[in-house]
Every structure is written in structure tokens, then in C-alpha cells.
Design a protein around this motif. Sequence first.
Motif, PDB file in Angstrom:
ATOM      1  N   SER A  77       3.330   2.106 -19.677  1.00 43.30           N
ATOM      2  CA  SER A  77       3.260   3.493 -20.146  1.00 43.30           C
ATOM      3  C   SER A  77       4.638   4.129 -20.288  1.00 43.30           C
ATOM      4  O   SER A  77       4.754   5.344 -20.396  1.00 43.30           O
ATOM      5  N   GLY A  78       5.675   3.308 -20.265  1.00 41.91           N
ATOM      6  CA  GLY A  78       7.022   3.828 -20.463  1.00 41.91           C
ATOM      7  C   GLY A  78       7.810   4.054 -19.193  1.00 41.91           C
ATOM      8  O   GLY A  78       9.005   4.362 -19.248  1.00 41.91           O
ATOM      9  N   PHE A  79       7.179   3.935 -18.029  1.00 43.62           N
ATOM     10  CA  PHE A  79       7.891   4.170 -16.773  1.00 43.62           C
ATOM     11  C   PHE A  79       8.977   3.120 -16.564  1.00 43.62           C
ATOM     12  O   PHE A  79       8.724   1.920 -16.620  1.00 43.62           O
ATOM     13  N   ARG A  80      10.188   3.603 -16.302  1.00 41.34           N
ATOM     14  CA  ARG A  80      11.311   2.709 -16.032  1.00 41.34           C
ATOM     15  C   ARG A  80      12.466   3.537 -15.494  1.00 41.34           C
ATOM     16  O   ARG A  80      12.452   4.766 -15.578  1.00 41.34           O
ATOM     17  N   THR A  81      13.455   2.876 -14.955  1.00 35.92           N
ATOM     18  CA  THR A  81      14.646   3.575 -14.486  1.00 35.92           C
ATOM     19  C   THR A  81      15.819   3.231 -15.398  1.00 35.92           C
ATOM     20  O   THR A  81      15.906   2.127 -15.925  1.00 35.92           O
ATOM     21  N   ILE A  82      16.694   4.192 -15.580  1.00 30.37           N
ATOM     22  CA  ILE A  82      17.916   3.978 -16.347  1.00 30.37           C
ATOM     23  C   ILE A  82      19.066   4.598 -15.565  1.00 30.37           C
ATOM     24  O   ILE A  82      18.856   5.443 -14.696  1.00 30.37           O
ATOM     25  N   GLN A  83      20.258   4.172 -15.882  1.00 28.68           N
ATOM     26  CA  GLN A  83      21.434   4.691 -15.207  1.00 28.68           C
ATOM     27  C   GLN A  83      22.199   5.614 -16.145  1.00 28.68           C
ATOM     28  O   GLN A  83      22.582   5.219 -17.247  1.00 28.68           O
TER      29      GLN A  83
ATOM     30  N   ALA B 255      12.282   1.791  -6.301  1.00 31.19           N
ATOM     31  CA  ALA B 255      11.541   0.530  -6.165  1.00 31.19           C
ATOM     32  C   ALA B 255      10.112   0.664  -6.677  1.00 31.19           C
ATOM     33  O   ALA B 255       9.605  -0.214  -7.392  1.00 31.19           O
ATOM     34  N   CYS B 256       9.450   1.758  -6.329  1.00 24.77           N
ATOM     35  CA  CYS B 256       8.054   1.907  -6.761  1.00 24.77           C
ATOM     36  C   CYS B 256       7.969   2.208  -8.257  1.00 24.77           C
ATOM     37  O   CYS B 256       6.980   1.864  -8.909  1.00 24.77           O
ATOM     38  N   THR B 257       9.008   2.820  -8.816  1.00 24.33           N
ATOM     39  CA  THR B 257       9.020   3.088 -10.255  1.00 24.33           C
ATOM     40  C   THR B 257       9.050   1.782 -11.041  1.00 24.33           C
ATOM     41  O   THR B 257       8.431   1.659 -12.103  1.00 24.33           O
ATOM     42  N   LYS B 258       9.758   0.804 -10.515  1.00 19.80           N
ATOM     43  CA  LYS B 258       9.809  -0.503 -11.176  1.00 19.80           C
ATOM     44  C   LYS B 258       8.422  -1.137 -11.209  1.00 19.80           C
ATOM     45  O   LYS B 258       8.090  -1.886 -12.122  1.00 19.80           O
ATOM     46  N   LYS B 259       7.608  -0.823 -10.197  1.00 13.52           N
ATOM     47  CA  LYS B 259       6.239  -1.329 -10.180  1.00 13.52           C
ATOM     48  C   LYS B 259       5.382  -0.598 -11.210  1.00 13.52           C
ATOM     49  O   LYS B 259       4.460  -1.162 -11.782  1.00 13.52           O
ATOM     50  N   LEU B 260       5.697   0.675 -11.447  1.00 12.23           N
ATOM     51  CA  LEU B 260       4.951   1.445 -12.443  1.00 12.23           C
ATOM     52  C   LEU B 260       5.184   0.909 -13.849  1.00 12.23           C
ATOM     53  O   LEU B 260       4.349   1.080 -14.740  1.00 12.23           O
TER      54      LEU B 260
ATOM     55  N   GLU C 254       0.831  -1.208   0.000  1.00  9.99           N
ATOM     56  CA  GLU C 254       0.000   0.000   0.000  1.00  9.99           C
ATOM     57  C   GLU C 254       0.865   1.258   0.000  1.00  9.99           C
ATOM     58  O   GLU C 254       0.587   2.231  -0.711  1.00  9.99           O
ATOM     59  N   PHE C 255       1.931   1.218   0.792  1.00 17.83           N
ATOM     60  CA  PHE C 255       2.848   2.361   0.861  1.00 17.83           C
ATOM     61  C   PHE C 255       3.472   2.643  -0.504  1.00 17.83           C
ATOM     62  O   PHE C 255       3.488   3.782  -0.985  1.00 17.83           O
ATOM     63  N   TYR C 256       3.968   1.580  -1.153  1.00 13.72           N
ATOM     64  CA  TYR C 256       4.611   1.773  -2.451  1.00 13.72           C
ATOM     65  C   TYR C 256       3.602   2.181  -3.526  1.00 13.72           C
ATOM     66  O   TYR C 256       3.947   2.900  -4.465  1.00 13.72           O
TER      67      TYR C 256
ATOM     68  N   ASN D 221      12.128  11.367  13.074  1.00 12.56           N
ATOM     69  CA  ASN D 221      13.584  11.509  13.119  1.00 12.56           C
ATOM     70  C   ASN D 221      14.230  11.716  11.751  1.00 12.56           C
ATOM     71  O   ASN D 221      15.296  12.264  11.637  1.00 12.56           O
ATOM     72  N   SER D 222      13.576  11.227  10.707  1.00 15.60           N
ATOM     73  CA  SER D 222      14.186  11.333   9.386  1.00 15.60           C
ATOM     74  C   SER D 222      13.124  11.293   8.305  1.00 15.60           C
ATOM     75  O   SER D 222      11.940  11.126   8.588  1.00 15.60           O
ATOM     76  N   SER D 223      13.548  11.481   7.065  1.00 15.62           N
ATOM     77  CA  SER D 223      12.620  11.409   5.943  1.00 15.62           C
ATOM     78  C   SER D 223      11.967  10.035   5.942  1.00 15.62           C
ATOM     79  O   SER D 223      12.616   9.025   6.212  1.00 15.62           O
ATOM     80  N   ASN D 224      10.677   9.994   5.637  1.00 15.04           N
ATOM     81  CA  ASN D 224       9.975   8.717   5.726  1.00 15.04           C
ATOM     82  C   ASN D 224      10.067   7.874   4.465  1.00 15.04           C
ATOM     83  O   ASN D 224       9.449   6.826   4.372  1.00 15.04           O
ATOM     84  N   TYR D 225      10.804   8.335   3.479  1.00 11.81           N
ATOM     85  CA  TYR D 225      11.066   7.522   2.295  1.00 11.81           C
ATOM     86  C   TYR D 225      12.370   8.013   1.674  1.00 11.81           C
ATOM     87  O   TYR D 225      12.802   9.144   1.905  1.00 11.81           O
ATOM     88  N   THR D 226      12.999   7.159   0.908  1.00 12.68           N
ATOM     89  CA  THR D 226      14.295   7.491   0.334  1.00 12.68           C
ATOM     90  C   THR D 226      14.260   7.395  -1.185  1.00 12.68           C
ATOM     91  O   THR D 226      13.253   6.994  -1.778  1.00 12.68           O
ATOM     92  N   LYS D 227      15.379   7.732  -1.784  1.00 14.33           N
ATOM     93  CA  LYS D 227      15.507   7.602  -3.233  1.00 14.33           C
ATOM     94  C   LYS D 227      15.348   6.139  -3.639  1.00 14.33           C
ATOM     95  O   LYS D 227      14.788   5.832  -4.694  1.00 14.33           O
ATOM     96  N   ASP D 228      15.820   5.223  -2.795  1.00 14.22           N
ATOM     97  CA  ASP D 228      15.681   3.792  -3.094  1.00 14.22           C
ATOM     98  C   ASP D 228      14.212   3.377  -3.132  1.00 14.22           C
ATOM     99  O   ASP D 228      13.812   2.533  -3.935  1.00 14.22           O
ATOM    100  N   ASP D 229      13.399   3.967  -2.242  1.00 10.12           N
ATOM    101  CA  ASP D 229      11.962   3.676  -2.252  1.00 10.12           C
ATOM    102  C   ASP D 229      11.339   4.157  -3.562  1.00 10.12           C
ATOM    103  O   ASP D 229      10.485   3.484  -4.151  1.00 10.12           O
ATOM    104  N   ILE D 230      11.768   5.322  -4.014  1.00  5.85           N
ATOM    105  CA  ILE D 230      11.244   5.886  -5.261  1.00  5.85           C
ATOM    106  C   ILE D 230      11.624   5.003  -6.446  1.00  5.85           C
ATOM    107  O   ILE D 230      10.811   4.742  -7.337  1.00  5.85           O
TER     108      ILE D 230
END
Length: 228
Positions: free
Chosen positions: A131-137, A121-126, A63-65, A110-119
Motif C-alpha cells: 500500500s505504499g508504506f516504506r521509509t526514506i531518508q 522496523a515495523c514500517t518495513k513490515k507494513l 505480536e508487539f511489532y 523507567n523509559s519509553s517502551n518503544y523507540t523510533k527504531d522500533d517504528i
Amino acid sequence: SLASAVETVKKLEIKLADFAKKHKKEIQHDPAFRKRFLEMCAPLGVDPLSSEKGFWGMLGIGEFYYELAVKVAEVCIASRSRNGGIISASEVKSILEKRGTKFKFAASSNSSNYTKDDIIACTKKLSVLGSGFRTIQVGKTTMIVSVPTELDHDHMEIMSLAQQHADRGVTLPQIMDDTGWNKDRAKRAIKLLLTQGMAWLDVYRGQNYYWFPSVWKEGLEEDEEVAT
């Protein structure tokens, strides 16, 4: 034997579930701990992000992701006119933080409740939406692409080069010198990036300079981090 291997995996899954129950709060509130937990799940084929039933559903990761993915998609789509559909994961996080985006699941004082890694991870689910969503390096930077445009190695190479020269843009001769490509190859790669709006053209004193909005911003941010 196969039966023995299956039995071993089942036992490991049970142990993993017990571990998750014991460390539920850490998984929900500590981004670093959550990342490590998901890395533990992967080899066993357990995907808490997609599981909505049983204990994994109660854990709330899926649900969070899902909520985070919706917010990430909103940022990517809203910024397309500026960057052509490519934006760094860190810039997405920065935009969400400026908006004050919070999630009950991972609330933390105490800290941010999500990180770049969370973003990431959820992009891979998108990506399953097709619709073209993906990550590249690009160099050391993880970028999120939100358009179906196919980017090959040449496009990655140019954006990586642009990141190294974020303060002044790149020229066609510079691309040719740094990559060893001929003029036709360099122009072909640049043409697609310009057409898609991923690159901007600036003419200064008769010389064409190519700027990449997201890569350019990411490069400047890295320079600032080094300076501090």
C-alpha cells in the motif's frame, strides 16, 4: 562445503535462541537491547518479527511489532490530508506518546517502551502490504511514506533543502541555485510534490514559497534541540 556451512548456521541459530531465552526480559523491555538483538538475528536470516511459532512466537516480538505497526499506520493515514502521506518517524513517535499509546509486551516504568527504531522496523513490515508504506531518508531524517507515489532523487534533494531552511520555506530560484538544476527540472520535481500534497504553496509579495509540513516540523524540532 555447503553442508558444513549449513551446520554452522544451525548451531549459531541454536546459540541465538539460547541467548534470547536468557535475555528475554531485556529484549522485551529495553528498546536499545531489542535493536541490538534484531541486528544479531539479521545475518542468520532469523526474523523474530515474522515468527509466530515455537520459541520465537513465545518471545512476543512479532505480536508487539504487529500492534505497533497498526498504530503507526493509523497515524500515517490520519495525517495524509496535512502532509500528503509523508511524515517523520520521530513525529509519529511523538503523536503516539501524546496519545499515551502503550504495549504490554514492552511495558517499562523507567523509559519509553518503544523507540523510533522500533517504528522504523515495523514500517518495513507494513511494506509487504503493497500500500505504499516504506521509509526514506531525507538528510539525516528517516521519513515514513504511506502512499504509492514514487519519489526520486530530485524530490529527496528538494525536501532535504527545505529541511535546512525550515523557518522560511524554499523558492524555485533557491532550489536552482543550491542544486545547479535548470528551471524545468526544478519545476517538474516541485509539481509532483505539490500535486501529492507533500508540499504547500505560499505566495508572498509575488514570490512563491514552498513549504513541506513534515520536513518543516522536523527541521524546527532539530533547531530547538541544538538550541537547548
